[in-house]
Design a protein around this motif. Structure first.
Motif, PDB file in Angstrom:
ATOM      1  N   TRP A  94       0.840  -1.250   0.024  1.00 24.52           N
ATOM      2  CA  TRP A  94       0.028   0.139  -0.005  1.00 24.52           C
ATOM      3  C   TRP A  94       1.042   1.112  -0.087  1.00 24.52           C
ATOM      4  CZ3 TRP A  94      -4.490  -0.117  -1.787  1.00 24.52           C
ATOM      5  CH2 TRP A  94      -5.288  -1.265  -1.545  1.00 24.52           C
ATOM      6  N   LYS A  97       1.677   1.745  -3.656  1.00 23.97           N
ATOM      7  CA  LYS A  97       0.671   2.320  -4.292  1.00 23.97           C
ATOM      8  C   LYS A  97       0.643   3.758  -4.071  1.00 23.97           C
ATOM      9  CE  LYS A  97      -3.489   1.106  -6.168  1.00 23.97           C
ATOM     10  NZ  LYS A  97      -3.765   0.186  -7.262  1.00 23.97           N
ATOM     11  N   GLY A  98       0.478   4.003  -2.929  1.00 31.19           N
ATOM     12  CA  GLY A  98       0.031   5.540  -2.682  1.00 31.19           C
ATOM     13  C   GLY A  98       1.482   6.379  -3.155  1.00 31.19           C
ATOM     14  N   LEU A 101       0.994   6.961  -7.179  1.00 31.78           N
ATOM     15  CA  LEU A 101       0.123   7.887  -7.267  1.00 31.78           C
ATOM     16  C   LEU A 101       0.203   9.261  -6.771  1.00 31.78           C
ATOM     17  CD1 LEU A 101      -3.287   5.301  -7.122  1.00 31.78           C
ATOM     18  CD2 LEU A 101      -1.966   6.131  -9.164  1.00 31.78           C
ATOM     19  N   LEU A 108      -6.638   6.793  -0.822  1.00 30.81           N
ATOM     20  CA  LEU A 108      -7.004   5.685  -1.794  1.00 30.81           C
ATOM     21  C   LEU A 108      -8.358   5.117  -1.393  1.00 30.81           C
ATOM     22  CD1 LEU A 108      -3.524   3.924  -2.028  1.00 30.81           C
ATOM     23  CD2 LEU A 108      -4.452   5.797  -3.359  1.00 30.81           C
TER      24      LEU A 108
END
Length: 391
Positions: A94, A97-98, A101, A108
């Motif tokens: 995660w 992922k953060g 982006l 999210l």
């Protein structure tokens, strides 16, 4: 983007050690997680490596797909160490992922409900009894020392504190650790008079030192059986407690304690997985659900919180590790509507702050929610290697 490496790092502390997971990618992004590995949980690193090997060369961004697969691969040994290993991998994914982006993890999932969370000073007095010299603070020895610490907590702007159970013998306080097998006659888990005296003396001193507005929490851990917890609850009612905390595996037994307790009951920090939380909720066993994100994982933690809300129960994260754990817990508290308060350790190793590239922000007894990409709290890798534990 592909995963290129997975590495665990362990850092010495005055109270054990901190453990971190680093997942590297070919895009230069690094995902960090914190996990709890000590004593009988030391095989977690081996489990992380075993599960992580299959992720090398894979895209880290479909996090839920990876988490589901890891869960299914460990279904024959549900919960426990396997889930803690899976949780660490998920947390690091995660973070990637953060960062990919340019968004904080809570964004999210729809963005935060709040941008600051009230925290309480956890293990207040406990660590100073256990290892005050190593922590570089005045050791706690007597109830007068407790009152002095209570005044310090108030002066530093905290609105709540949580302490543990202490024995009082000859005017001297010592930690009660029988539930962890660390003192004689531990097996029976009886509540002895010198322990009940210590609990009462400690809370009286904290109330005197910190004042009537301080939120007091007592964590009695796994040290007693139902009879002992009920006696403690009745003895501490006079101190206007926010909660009495304990850990029990039987939902009906905990529900019975709650039905006889004059103070609110908090529990479930050791429970992993929403299926295991459900019977406690169904039996009305708790007033507050303690959820450990590092043990459950991010996705499972959110599902537990949603289920708790359906039973009109507020949550509080179990958080007694480093600043990365605090950041993860703060994202959780920011996101879910049904939050009570957040645990945080103030007393810690003198070098704990050096291990992180971002400073934790406290203001008027609140922690400010991180808004940097990912968890907003990267590990200082050079400092982690400098203070590496002999693991």
């Amino acid at each position: 983007m592909k995963i290129t490496g997975i590495e665990d790092l362990h850092v010495a502390s005055a109270l054990g050690h901190y453990s971190f997971l680093k997942i590297a990618t070919d895009a230069g992004l690094v995902g960090w997680a914190e996990f709890n590995e000590s004593g009988s949980t030391r095989p977690i690193s081996a489990l992380i490596k075993a599960s992580g090997e299959q992720l090398i060369g894979k895209d880290p961004l479909p996090v839920q797909q990876i988490v589901t697969q890891l869960y299914q691969q460990s279904i024959q040994a549900p919960g426990g160490l396997a889930q803690r290993a899976n949780a660490a991998i998920e947390m690091a994914l995660w973070d990637i992922k953060g960062k990919s982006l340019g968004l904080p993890v809570h964004a999210l999932f729809g963005g935060p409900v709040r941008d600051r969370i009230q925290v309480y000073w956890s293990h207040c007095g406990s660590y100073r009894i256990q290892a005050g010299e190593k922590l570089g603070v005045k050791p706690i020895r007597t109830p007068d020392d407790i009152a002095e610490l209570g005044a310090e907590v108030k002066a530093r702007g905290f609105k709540g504190l949580k302490t543990n159970c202490f024995n009082l013998v000859g005017g001297q306080l010592t930690r009660q650790m029988q539930g962890y097998g660390r003192q004689p006659t531990h097996a029976a888990l009886n509540l002895e008079r010198h322990t009940l005296d210590g609990i009462v003396a400690t809370l009286r001193a904290f109330r005197e030192g910190a004042g009537p507005e301080m939120n007091l929490h007592l964590d009695s851990n796994v040290h007693f059986r139902s009879e002992g917890y009920i006696r403690i609850a009745r003895a501490i009612e006079r101190f206007d407690m926010t909660w009495l905390e304990m850990d029990m595996w039987d939902a009906q037994a905990l529900a019975d304690v709650r039905s006889k307790s004059p103070v609110p009951i908090a529990s479930l920090e050791q429970i992993v997985g929403r299926r295991n939380f459900r019977p406690f909720f169904e039996r009305g066993a708790v007033d507050f659900a303690i959820v450990d994100l590092l043990w459950n994982g991010w996705s499972e933690g959110l599902k537990v919180a949603a289920m708790a809300e359906s039973f009109e129960i507020n949550c509080a994260p179990h958080n007694y590790h480093g600043h990365l754990s605090s950041a993860i817990s703060a994202h959780f508290c920011a996101l879910i509507p049904n939050i009570k308060v957040m645990e945080t350790d103030i007393d810690s190793s003198p070098w704990r702050d050096d291990l992180f590239l971002t400073e934790v922000q406290y203001e008027d007894g609140d922690m400010l929610v991180p808004f940097g990409p990912g968890w907003g709290m990267d590990v200082n890798e050079s400092a982690a290697r400098k203070y590496a534990a002999d693991h």
